[in-house]
Scaffold this motif. Structure first.
Motif, PDB file in Angstrom:
ATOM      1  N   LEU A  99       0.852  -1.177   0.000  1.00 40.49           N
ATOM      2  CA  LEU A  99       0.000   0.000   0.000  1.00 40.49           C
ATOM      3  C   LEU A  99       0.890   1.231   0.000  1.00 40.49           C
ATOM      4  CD1 LEU A  99      -2.740  -1.083   2.570  1.00 40.49           C
ATOM      5  CD2 LEU A  99      -2.942  -0.974   0.078  1.00 40.49           C
ATOM      6  N   GLN A 100       0.752   2.059  -1.036  1.00 34.66           N
ATOM      7  CA  GLN A 100       1.634   3.215  -1.220  1.00 34.66           C
ATOM      8  C   GLN A 100       0.862   4.502  -0.969  1.00 34.66           C
ATOM      9  OE1 GLN A 100       4.820   5.159  -4.419  1.00 34.66           O
ATOM     10  NE2 GLN A 100       4.082   3.064  -4.679  1.00 34.66           N
ATOM     11  N   LEU A 101       1.545   5.460  -0.339  1.00 35.68           N
ATOM     12  CA  LEU A 101       0.958   6.748   0.031  1.00 35.68           C
ATOM     13  C   LEU A 101       1.775   7.886  -0.563  1.00 35.68           C
ATOM     14  CD1 LEU A 101      -0.839   8.607   1.929  1.00 35.68           C
ATOM     15  CD2 LEU A 101       1.016   8.356   3.602  1.00 35.68           C
ATOM     16  N   VAL A 102       1.065   8.842  -1.155  1.00 32.69           N
ATOM     17  CA  VAL A 102       1.660  10.127  -1.528  1.00 32.69           C
ATOM     18  C   VAL A 102       0.792  11.218  -0.920  1.00 32.69           C
ATOM     19  CG1 VAL A 102       2.245  11.696  -3.410  1.00 32.69           C
ATOM     20  CG2 VAL A 102       2.714   9.262  -3.656  1.00 32.69           C
ATOM     21  N   MET A 103       1.429  12.156  -0.225  1.00 37.59           N
ATOM     22  CA  MET A 103       0.731  13.260   0.421  1.00 37.59           C
ATOM     23  C   MET A 103       0.707  14.480  -0.501  1.00 37.59           C
ATOM     24  SD  MET A 103      -0.318  12.045   3.301  1.00 37.59           S
ATOM     25  CE  MET A 103      -0.681  13.463   4.356  1.00 37.59           C
ATOM     26  N   PRO A 104      -0.142  15.485  -0.201  1.00 36.53           N
ATOM     27  CA  PRO A 104      -0.258  16.664  -1.067  1.00 36.53           C
ATOM     28  C   PRO A 104       1.085  17.338  -1.332  1.00 36.53           C
ATOM     29  CG  PRO A 104      -2.034  16.657   0.537  1.00 36.53           C
ATOM     30  CD  PRO A 104      -1.104  15.544   0.920  1.00 36.53           C
ATOM     31  N   ASN A 105       1.280  17.730  -2.603  1.00 36.98           N
ATOM     32  CA  ASN A 105       2.460  18.471  -3.061  1.00 36.98           C
ATOM     33  C   ASN A 105       3.760  17.680  -2.935  1.00 36.98           C
ATOM     34  OD1 ASN A 105       0.792  20.815  -3.541  1.00 36.98           O
ATOM     35  ND2 ASN A 105       0.819  21.152  -1.318  1.00 36.98           N
ATOM     36  N   GLU A 106       3.646  16.392  -2.806  1.00 39.38           N
ATOM     37  CA  GLU A 106       4.834  15.552  -2.761  1.00 39.38           C
ATOM     38  C   GLU A 106       5.134  14.962  -4.134  1.00 39.38           C
ATOM     39  OE1 GLU A 106       5.128  13.754   1.764  1.00 39.38           O
ATOM     40  OE2 GLU A 106       4.259  12.504   0.180  1.00 39.38           O
ATOM     41  N   THR A 107       6.380  14.513  -4.276  1.00 41.22           N
ATOM     42  CA  THR A 107       6.796  13.784  -5.467  1.00 41.22           C
ATOM     43  C   THR A 107       7.505  12.517  -5.042  1.00 41.22           C
ATOM     44  OG1 THR A 107       7.093  15.795  -6.785  1.00 41.22           O
ATOM     45  CG2 THR A 107       8.227  13.808  -7.537  1.00 41.22           C
ATOM     46  N   ALA A 108       7.005  11.384  -5.518  1.00 41.40           N
ATOM     47  CA  ALA A 108       7.753  10.131  -5.378  1.00 41.40           C
ATOM     48  C   ALA A 108       8.722  10.111  -6.544  1.00 41.40           C
ATOM     49  CB  ALA A 108       6.806   8.940  -5.416  1.00 41.40           C
ATOM     50  N   ALA A 109      10.003  10.288  -6.247  1.00 44.36           N
ATOM     51  CA  ALA A 109      11.013  10.629  -7.252  1.00 44.36           C
ATOM     52  C   ALA A 109      11.094   9.624  -8.388  1.00 44.36           C
ATOM     53  CB  ALA A 109      12.373  10.776  -6.577  1.00 44.36           C
ATOM     54  N   ALA A 110      11.494  10.119  -9.550  1.00 42.10           N
ATOM     55  CA  ALA A 110      11.542   9.310 -10.763  1.00 42.10           C
ATOM     56  C   ALA A 110      12.636   8.240 -10.684  1.00 42.10           C
ATOM     57  CB  ALA A 110      11.766  10.206 -11.973  1.00 42.10           C
ATOM     58  N   HIS A 111      12.262   7.046 -11.044  1.00 40.94           N
ATOM     59  CA  HIS A 111      13.220   5.966 -11.224  1.00 40.94           C
ATOM     60  C   HIS A 111      12.650   4.977 -12.236  1.00 40.94           C
ATOM     61  CE1 HIS A 111      11.408   3.520  -7.566  1.00 40.94           C
ATOM     62  NE2 HIS A 111      10.642   3.445  -8.630  1.00 40.94           N
ATOM     63  N   ARG A 112      13.432   3.977 -12.586  1.00 41.39           N
ATOM     64  CA  ARG A 112      12.949   2.912 -13.453  1.00 41.39           C
ATOM     65  C   ARG A 112      13.605   1.614 -13.028  1.00 41.39           C
ATOM     66  NH1 ARG A 112      15.575   4.236 -19.433  1.00 41.39           N
ATOM     67  NH2 ARG A 112      17.763   4.424 -18.807  1.00 41.39           N
ATOM     68  N   HIS A 113      12.949   0.503 -13.363  1.00 42.27           N
ATOM     69  CA  HIS A 113      13.457  -0.789 -12.915  1.00 42.27           C
ATOM     70  C   HIS A 113      12.973  -1.899 -13.835  1.00 42.27           C
ATOM     71  CE1 HIS A 113       9.426  -0.799 -11.214  1.00 42.27           C
ATOM     72  NE2 HIS A 113       9.757   0.143 -10.334  1.00 42.27           N
ATOM     73  N   VAL A 114      13.625  -3.032 -13.684  1.00 45.11           N
ATOM     74  CA  VAL A 114      13.280  -4.204 -14.495  1.00 45.11           C
ATOM     75  C   VAL A 114      11.904  -4.742 -14.108  1.00 45.11           C
ATOM     76  CG1 VAL A 114      13.955  -6.569 -15.097  1.00 45.11           C
ATOM     77  CG2 VAL A 114      15.701  -4.791 -14.876  1.00 45.11           C
ATOM     78  N   ALA A 115      11.561  -4.660 -12.842  1.00 42.58           N
ATOM     79  CA  ALA A 115      10.287  -5.214 -12.368  1.00 42.58           C
ATOM     80  C   ALA A 115       9.111  -4.529 -13.047  1.00 42.58           C
ATOM     81  CB  ALA A 115      10.176  -5.055 -10.855  1.00 42.58           C
ATOM     82  N   PHE A 116       8.061  -5.321 -13.308  1.00 44.06           N
ATOM     83  CA  PHE A 116       6.804  -4.805 -13.840  1.00 44.06           C
ATOM     84  C   PHE A 116       5.895  -4.456 -12.670  1.00 44.06           C
ATOM     85  CE2 PHE A 116       2.344  -5.755 -14.684  1.00 44.06           C
ATOM     86  CZ  PHE A 116       2.083  -4.910 -15.747  1.00 44.06           C
ATOM     87  N   ALA A 117       5.123  -3.367 -12.812  1.00 48.97           N
ATOM     88  CA  ALA A 117       4.226  -2.949 -11.732  1.00 48.97           C
ATOM     89  C   ALA A 117       2.843  -2.632 -12.284  1.00 48.97           C
ATOM     90  CB  ALA A 117       4.792  -1.732 -11.009  1.00 48.97           C
ATOM     91  N   MET A 118       1.838  -2.932 -11.482  1.00 47.21           N
ATOM     92  CA  MET A 118       0.482  -2.454 -11.735  1.00 47.21           C
ATOM     93  C   MET A 118      -0.038  -1.850 -10.439  1.00 47.21           C
ATOM     94  SD  MET A 118      -1.971  -5.839 -11.833  1.00 47.21           S
ATOM     95  CE  MET A 118      -0.968  -6.799 -12.963  1.00 47.21           C
ATOM     96  N   ARG A 119      -0.928  -0.864 -10.573  1.00 45.85           N
ATOM     97  CA  ARG A 119      -1.405  -0.135  -9.401  1.00 45.85           C
ATOM     98  C   ARG A 119      -2.926  -0.017  -9.459  1.00 45.85           C
ATOM     99  NH1 ARG A 119       3.740   1.379  -8.412  1.00 45.85           N
ATOM    100  NH2 ARG A 119       4.980   1.812 -10.267  1.00 45.85           N
ATOM    101  N   PHE A 120      -3.567  -0.393  -8.345  1.00 47.10           N
ATOM    102  CA  PHE A 120      -5.017  -0.216  -8.225  1.00 47.10           C
ATOM    103  C   PHE A 120      -5.261   0.945  -7.285  1.00 47.10           C
ATOM    104  CE2 PHE A 120      -9.184  -0.700  -6.426  1.00 47.10           C
ATOM    105  CZ  PHE A 120      -9.956  -1.078  -7.521  1.00 47.10           C
ATOM    106  N   ILE A 121      -5.944   1.995  -7.775  1.00 44.16           N
ATOM    107  CA  ILE A 121      -6.118   3.219  -6.997  1.00 44.16           C
ATOM    108  C   ILE A 121      -7.264   3.026  -6.008  1.00 44.16           C
ATOM    109  CG2 ILE A 121      -6.356   5.706  -7.087  1.00 44.16           C
ATOM    110  CD1 ILE A 121      -3.919   4.437  -8.615  1.00 44.16           C
TER     111      ILE A 121
END
Length: 343
Positions: A99-121
């Protein structure tokens, strides 16, 4: 001259136990001592069925939003750790959930990786994710893909938290040590806003619900697929299910494992043991639960109470069907075993 008699060397009896002891240091092990473990009569997942209750986890996640900065965290996530293994990254033996959280005016910094991801909002408004230069909005129920090696960052405008469920194929990289992560030089990768409804990596919930509702019967299931009809990735796949209030799904048993999220409604999942003993997982809206490989399971939706209560159940499912199928390992208890013989 007298003949001297020499002592007879002691004969040490050999044995299987002595052989095993003598093998120490030879970089070999006897297969016969582990034959049953390595060749089980049935699949033997280490992970067990479990429910993560959103109402219990969410307060901890919000606390993390107060005491763990975005720079400290890079990704502010509470990982869903299966109690059968009690270690990350195992939600099931092949699927990682968090479970991932982002708060107002925040940035989860840019990266990339081999792993595949899917996200359910799950929760929030004003959130967005940028995937390799294309920024899309997050809305409850959306499924958003992050394909391999795509630069991506997340952010949040407005007030309140943005929370979603991550599903990744991270457990595979314990077996295949080929995972790379690269961090972008800036917090955000250059991106432009695009039409979220037209993006090939965004699957809107209202469209999926319409497909489920158009399918006849008390239980409906639809796969998330790309425009060409293929699965969303080679390792992880996704589906949505509907169970009519007061009804149940069919009993299923398959070599795939899955992580379910409750989109709406409430109910229970029964895991049937080899002697028909039952393990019950109860769940409601926003809870997440997992089904290990070869578990025999069935979903039950609570009855509607006539006053805006439970209603039909809608479930999101992240599974390893694409990988298990491509490797030739997928089967169900309905399959004819002789038909599985390869040539």
């Amino acid at each position: 001259m007298a003949t001297q008699t020499l002592p007879t060397p002691a004969v040490v009896a050999d044995s299987a136990d002595k052989l095993v002891r003598d093998l120490e240091g030879s970089a070999t092990l006897p297969l016969w001592a582990q034959m049953a473990k390595l060749n089980p009569a049935l699949p033997n997942p280490r992970c067990t069925p479990h429910v993560w209750r959103y109402d219990e986890v969410r307060p901890y996640l919000l606390r993390a939003g107060q005491v763990v900065s975005e720079k400290q965290a890079e990704r502010r996530v509470l990982m869903l750790v299966n109690p059968g293994r009690n270690e990350a990254p195992y939600t099931t033996d092949t699927i990682y959930g968090g479970l991932q959280l982002v708060m107002p005016n925040e940035t989860a910094a840019a990266h990339r990786h081999v792993a595949f991801a899917m996200r359910f909002i799950i929760e929030g408004n004003g959130g967005f994710t940028a995937v390799h230069g294309r920024r899309v909005q997050m809305n409850r129920g959306d499924v958003i893909l992050t394909p391999r090696w795509n630069w991506h960052d997340h952010g949040k405008d407005g007030s309140g938290p943005m929370i979603w469920l991550d599903g990744l194929d991270l457990p595979q990289f314990r077996h295949f040590p080929v995972h790379f992560v690269e961090h972008f030089k800036d917090p955000r990768y250059p991106a432009e806003d695009i039409d979220t409804d037209a993006s090939p990596i965004v699957f809107k919930w209202h469209k999926m619900q319409a497909r489920l509702d158009a399918q006849a019967g008390d239980w409906a299931s639809q796969r998330y697929t790309r425009n060409d009809g293929s699965e969303v990735s080679k390792t992880l796949g996704a589906a949505a299910e509907r169970v009519t209030a007061g009804k149940s799904s069919p009993i299923r048993q398959e070599t795939a494992s899955s992580m379910y999220h409750v989109v709406s409604g409430s109910g229970r999942t029964i895991i049937y043991g080899p002697d028909n003993e039952e393990e019950k997982l109860t769940w409601k809206r926003n809870d997440t639960f997992c089904i290990p490989t070869w578990a025999r399971f069935q979903h039950f939706a609570d009855c509607a109470d006539g006053a805006g209560g439970a209603g039909d159940v809608y479930l999101f499912r992240c599974d390893d069907v694409p990988m298990i199928t491509s490797l030739g390992f997928y089967r169900t208890s309905e399959d004819d075993a002789e038909g599985l013989v390869s040539h």
